[in-house]
Design an enzyme around this catalytic site. Sequence first.
Site, PDB file in Angstrom:
ATOM      1  N   PRO A 231       4.997  -4.889   5.053  1.00 54.17           N
ATOM      2  CA  PRO A 231       4.176  -3.369   4.672  1.00 54.17           C
ATOM      3  C   PRO A 231       4.910  -2.562   3.117  1.00 54.17           C
ATOM      4  O   PRO A 231       5.822  -2.633   3.812  1.00 54.17           O
ATOM      5  CB  PRO A 231       3.435  -2.019   6.036  1.00 54.17           C
ATOM      6  CG  PRO A 231       4.700  -3.080   6.821  1.00 54.17           C
ATOM      7  CD  PRO A 231       4.954  -4.198   6.764  1.00 54.17           C
TER       8      PRO A 231
ATOM      9  N   ASP B 145       2.740   0.729   5.315  1.00 51.84           N
ATOM     10  CA  ASP B 145       3.633   1.606   5.397  1.00 51.84           C
ATOM     11  C   ASP B 145       3.978   3.250   4.631  1.00 51.84           C
ATOM     12  O   ASP B 145       3.852   3.404   3.632  1.00 51.84           O
ATOM     13  CB  ASP B 145       5.302   1.151   5.128  1.00 51.84           C
ATOM     14  CG  ASP B 145       6.403   1.408   6.265  1.00 51.84           C
ATOM     15  OD1 ASP B 145       5.308   2.126   7.207  1.00 51.84           O
ATOM     16  OD2 ASP B 145       7.826   1.520   5.949  1.00 51.84           O
TER      17      ASP B 145
ATOM     18  N   TRP C 209      10.030   2.223  11.889  1.00 53.87           N
ATOM     19  CA  TRP C 209      10.673   0.387  12.040  1.00 53.87           C
ATOM     20  C   TRP C 209      10.067   0.307  13.068  1.00 53.87           C
ATOM     21  O   TRP C 209       9.423  -1.077  13.328  1.00 53.87           O
ATOM     22  CB  TRP C 209      12.201   0.279  12.058  1.00 53.87           C
ATOM     23  CG  TRP C 209      12.824   0.936  11.628  1.00 53.87           C
ATOM     24  CD1 TRP C 209      13.742   1.509  10.479  1.00 53.87           C
ATOM     25  CD2 TRP C 209      12.540  -0.124  10.036  1.00 53.87           C
ATOM     26  NE1 TRP C 209      13.405   1.288   9.416  1.00 53.87           N
ATOM     27  CE2 TRP C 209      13.695   0.304   8.873  1.00 53.87           C
ATOM     28  CE3 TRP C 209      11.689  -1.692   9.670  1.00 53.87           C
ATOM     29  CZ2 TRP C 209      14.049  -0.435   7.486  1.00 53.87           C
ATOM     30  CZ3 TRP C 209      12.133  -1.661   8.111  1.00 53.87           C
ATOM     31  CH2 TRP C 209      12.934  -1.144   7.088  1.00 53.87           C
TER      32      TRP C 209
ATOM     33  N   GLN D  16      15.880  -6.561   4.950  1.00 53.95           N
ATOM     34  CA  GLN D  16      15.605  -5.702   6.026  1.00 53.95           C
ATOM     35  C   GLN D  16      15.598  -7.215   7.124  1.00 53.95           C
ATOM     36  O   GLN D  16      14.933  -7.222   8.448  1.00 53.95           O
ATOM     37  CB  GLN D  16      13.996  -7.097   5.800  1.00 53.95           C
ATOM     38  CG  GLN D  16      12.986  -6.264   4.770  1.00 53.95           C
ATOM     39  CD  GLN D  16      12.698  -4.835   5.543  1.00 53.95           C
ATOM     40  OE1 GLN D  16      12.828  -4.634   6.449  1.00 53.95           O
ATOM     41  NE2 GLN D  16      12.583  -3.980   4.318  1.00 53.95           N
TER      42      GLN D  16
ATOM     43  N   TRP E 246      13.074  -5.066   9.860  1.00 54.71           N
ATOM     44  CA  TRP E 246      11.899  -5.576   9.820  1.00 54.71           C
ATOM     45  C   TRP E 246      11.946  -6.953  10.919  1.00 54.71           C
ATOM     46  O   TRP E 246      11.130  -6.804  11.730  1.00 54.71           O
ATOM     47  CB  TRP E 246      10.722  -5.854   8.528  1.00 54.71           C
ATOM     48  CG  TRP E 246       9.239  -6.158   9.328  1.00 54.71           C
ATOM     49  CD1 TRP E 246       8.973  -5.068   9.691  1.00 54.71           C
ATOM     50  CD2 TRP E 246       8.481  -7.422   8.505  1.00 54.71           C
ATOM     51  NE1 TRP E 246       7.541  -5.578   9.263  1.00 54.71           N
ATOM     52  CE2 TRP E 246       7.307  -6.943   8.800  1.00 54.71           C
ATOM     53  CE3 TRP E 246       8.876  -7.838   7.826  1.00 54.71           C
ATOM     54  CZ2 TRP E 246       6.122  -7.537   9.196  1.00 54.71           C
ATOM     55  CZ3 TRP E 246       7.570  -8.883   7.355  1.00 54.71           C
ATOM     56  CH2 TRP E 246       6.662  -9.217   8.305  1.00 54.71           C
TER      57      TRP E 246
ATOM     58  N   LYS F 240      23.701  -3.517  -9.475  1.00 52.67           N
ATOM     59  CA  LYS F 240      22.120  -3.444  -9.274  1.00 52.67           C
ATOM     60  C   LYS F 240      20.927  -2.414 -10.162  1.00 52.67           C
ATOM     61  O   LYS F 240      22.366  -2.249 -10.991  1.00 52.67           O
ATOM     62  CB  LYS F 240      22.593  -2.281  -8.092  1.00 52.67           C
ATOM     63  CG  LYS F 240      21.746  -2.812  -6.854  1.00 52.67           C
ATOM     64  CD  LYS F 240      22.549  -1.440  -5.549  1.00 52.67           C
ATOM     65  CE  LYS F 240      21.697  -2.400  -4.281  1.00 52.67           C
ATOM     66  NZ  LYS F 240      22.199  -0.928  -2.922  1.00 52.67           N
TER      67      LYS F 240
ATOM     68  N   LYS G  69      16.801   3.162 -11.450  1.00 55.10           N
ATOM     69  CA  LYS G  69      16.446   4.214 -12.523  1.00 55.10           C
ATOM     70  C   LYS G  69      17.287   5.275 -13.112  1.00 55.10           C
ATOM     71  O   LYS G  69      17.552   5.440 -14.494  1.00 55.10           O
ATOM     72  CB  LYS G  69      15.258   5.213 -11.841  1.00 55.10           C
ATOM     73  CG  LYS G  69      13.986   4.166 -11.908  1.00 55.10           C
ATOM     74  CD  LYS G  69      12.937   5.315 -10.866  1.00 55.10           C
ATOM     75  CE  LYS G  69      11.643   4.945 -10.572  1.00 55.10           C
ATOM     76  NZ  LYS G  69      10.745   4.107  -9.170  1.00 55.10           N
TER      77      LYS G  69
END
Length: 1172
Positions: free
Chosen positions: A57, A96, A632, A670, A674, A707, A710
């Site tokens: 999610p 999520d 988590w 993750q 996750w 990387k 913004k």
Amino acid sequence: MPVWFNQNNMKKYPTYNHLNLSQISKDILKYWTEKDTFSKSISTREGKTPWVFYEGPPSANGMPGIHHVMARTIKDIFCRYKTLQGFQVKRKAGWDTHGLPIELGVEKTLGITKEDIGNPNSKKFISVEDYNKACRKEVMKYTDKWEDVTAKMGYWVDMSDPYITYDNKYIESVWWLLQNLSKKDLLYKGYTIQPYSPAAGTGLSSAELNQPGCYRDVKDRTATVQFKVSGEQLADLKAKLPTVHLHTDDLYFLAWTTTPWTLPSNTALAVGKDIEYVFVESFNPFTGSPQTVILAKDLLNKYFSEKHTDAKFEDYKAGDKIIPFKITGHAKGSELESIRYEQLLPFVKPQGDAFRVITGDFVTTTDGTGIVHIAPSFGADDFRVAKQNGIDSLTLVDKRGRFAPEVKDGTFLYGEEYVKEAYHTDTEKQAEFEKQKQLLEAAGKIKELKAYLSVDERIVLKLQEEGKLFKKETYEHSYPHCWRTDKPVLYYPMDSWFVKVADNRRKLAELNMQINWKPEATGTGRFGNWLDNALDWNLSRSRFWGIPIPIWTSEDRSEQTVIGSAEELKKEIDNAIAKGMMTENPLGKFVPGDFSKENYETFDLHKPYADSIYLEKNGKKLFREPDLIDVWFDSGSMPYAQLHYPFENKELIDQKKYYPADFIAEGVDQTRGWFYTLHVIGALCFDSIAYKNVVSNGLVLDKNGNKMSKRLGNAVDPFETIDKYGADATRWYMIANAAPWDNLKFDVEGIAEVQRKLFGTLYNTYGFYAMYANVDGFLVDEMNLVPVEERPELDRWILSKLNSLVKDVTEQYENFEPHKAARDIEEFVDEHLSNWYVRLNRRRFWKGEMSADKKAAYETLHECLMIVVQLMSPIAPFFSDWMYQNLTSPIREEAIKNNTPLRFESIHLTELTKTREHMIDPALEQRMELAQKISSMILSVRKKEKLNVRQPLQKIRIPILDSEFRQHVEAVKDVILAEVNVKELEFVTEEEAHIVKNLKLNFKTLGKKCGKHMKTVQAYANDHGPLIISEIEKNGQFRMNVEGDEILLETEDVEIIPVDIPGWKVANSGQITVALDVTISNSLKDEGLARELVNRIQNMRKDSGLNVTDKILVKIQQNDALDTAIKNNLSYICAETLTDDLQVVQNLTSTTASSVEVDDLVSTLISIEKLN
RNA sequence: UGGGAUGUAGCUCAACGGUGAGAGCAAGUGCCUUAUACGCACGAGGUUGUUAGUUCGAGUCUAACCACCCCAACCA
């Protein structure tokens, strides 16, 4: 409206002016919406084997970025691929919705801080209820953007019925899992060291700690402190270490600390088991008392200057700069273990055992003394190692960051004061300063105090005076600060709920072996090592917006209830009401067993409601544990919670019908997120893995490898990119450019390249097909195809290539290596289909009437296009469907009637073509490769000799390698000759052409034969090449002696390569050599000129917009240089250009005709006219 | 600091321990081949991060180091 929508009646292949991928995406998206294609791709597979995919999610409180497009493309590819294979692939979306980022977002939007939440005294007070409402809204802030990007990028996931982690049903399943853990005794409340901001009064997550700017360099007062070995230990110690000679009973361990404020809480010292320590007899630098200290041998010179080695003990006076020392003994860390020492600052006696030397694996000799001061309350390592050794802790600092009242001597320390200077306000600090000044000056410790002294500084002063300080200095290091208050963070012990993971490491590791990790190293390395060292999982979070931990405890902690369902909670509340602990049941309207949405919306399990529920057990009132659980755990619960297990869909999990997942994919970040939480919950609750295959994809970086962020302005906007280049090119670029698990340097130039190279080429190839098929009125008839074995060699070749491609691509998809699939497809389309098959077969499409040969050409090309787009459809879903519609819509009705493979209305509903092994002919593919290679070599010679391809040449000579080689080339001779515009190909032998040959050794076979003689053999072969060649050609072997060993060179051990034919222009590559006759006879020259003329006339046809079938009249201004060329090649020129009448005339002018350069020397005027 | 990944042409990536390390892009040269100049063809471009080792033979295996990235930590 795309053209193919109304093509059925016209029975023609649609044609286009140019390729617009962006428009195609939009048209196809509309088509899918109208036709409900996604649902059909699942409903048409009803009853088929499910292929289980779990969607991780995302959180909709942030905008989707290009990396999401990447991650979702990978997911989409395999779901589509498996659908094509006939599996039913359901894709339930999820959101999520809990956690810190959402709370922070709300706080920012509302302009509040954590202190304002539920705090009526705050000016900006907001109730927990209203705050959580705001979170609930915030979390879906960008839902529409996510839905938009999902649709536009072509990610098929069912967003109509997503699982949402804040749903009561979802929470109920999570509660069930927690109860399940509790029943297995895998849930406990414990005490750990966590980052904690006393200024903000809250624990901090590692995410908060890793906010930019949180780690800052600070200067701290550090101290090397002396811990005195207990008097009663000395006898034991001497017995244990007989080599040590102690001349004084003042024996100390030296330990270094950057946080002297933790020293009152010291309860142990740690040494390294295998580190070597020395006993050093010397004097205390501050008091001058004789003493012996213990420290790591490696660090001796940090504390005792080598220059002072010769200083004499008898000359030393207190206060001397030069301090004599000598080593009086050695010991290993393990020998020092369990020695007791006196408490350094005996303000408070700890409970239980303390003040022992223990060993710790984290102890190093990179800095300090090799002996580590352990304050279990203020360091995670300290806590762990103390616990392992049964040593108690002292926590002499409160939650506000102040010393306990007992930490007070009236001179240096005053009790209940902040341990960090930064926690004071300016006025507080001033007041403290004045207090210090008075006390210290009165005690005569300092003559005139000029500035505030931190706790650290005063502790050091105190130790110095007491003869317990060895060295002090300031030390600069990075230290974490609270991002909200800017004040330093402490590591502080806190109560938390834990899942027992560490005890189950083995189970986790064993189950992990069943998982197919892509790439493998992530599974064995990053994940495997993580599992091997897994610590208990701290579930507690002290925030507001999350799943409340469903545990109720009595005040004296003697009674506890863990709730596992709404029904249970309702019953327990009823019981509490009966016992008078509650008055009203918040779940009053809830009907157990009714799983309707409405029923589950009659209550709210979040804060503050959960907190106002009191339960009863054995007469005691139970209060909810105030914690929320780690988000988590929310996401790790999704396999079960998305199904509302076990309340609904019980059999899907229990009977493993929809569990574990066949496939999941997320970013490498993750691995410990996750992927880990899924694994832990699966293993602990169900003894099962939660997923069988997992792809952990890399990061998307900018084109320079930085990387994206913004802040830096280098983030790529997915909407813009998809709009400009179309989803297909974007997806294809991301997949083809790097393996999923490698980082992708995202450069839009690359997308443009894919657009031109792959999609442009396919578009053109289709355009070519459509143009001629429409001219011929040809439509593929699936029921009546020319049998493959009756098709020409070139057709059978490309079909063989095509089936090899199907085989390879299928294998790549099966291995979760989509980048390889994409690269294979690119090569096939560009190299083989477009630049070889179509180019070599052009005339078959436009010459003459419909024949079996022509029909075979159409059918072959159609099939290639059809299967290629099917293979690429998982990666490029829009373009492939568009192409599919173009290729098949004119024959759809027929196909439906005959129930043939092209009957489906979308490529995503079709059945994946299986490899037809019988159509793969490796020898044929090899032959053609040979033709391609030889052609390329000849073109290279032509280029070198500046002979362009339109100039015909007479002869190619190729030295024969062996009879097989000859046969292969013979079979593709015509292809080569046509391709390079040469008239004859001749095989030559050595005798005929005096070929120069080179000898090349086959190291692979010779390596085994010669072993270490290899170099000698090689040297010999270099010098005696011709001899060996002639021997082997004559007898098939060559015998040689190397240092007493006989070595037999046989045919298989050498390659004899012709490299030159004297007098010819040659090129060689590998074993193959070609020679070209570059003499141009008059007739060849004429032919060349004729071809130039044809080319010019064709260009004029094209410029004047003539149809490919129009017949023309050509007039050429007479030119002596062209006369014979035209006369001798008249019929050729006419046939090629569809010229019915060619006239050589004298009266053309530049107004009636075009001026044309036939070659460098010859120019003339040509006019063309369309004939009726 | 620990764990993991990567390091090959200017860029993006290939290369079962086997002879001269390959593609695409970019830059270069030449070509409008009646599908495609948004194209095609052809050349050039390399001490495979460094050093040592194993081996007859190393881009490939081993070790150490260097660089960069990810994750975890930043701890006396």
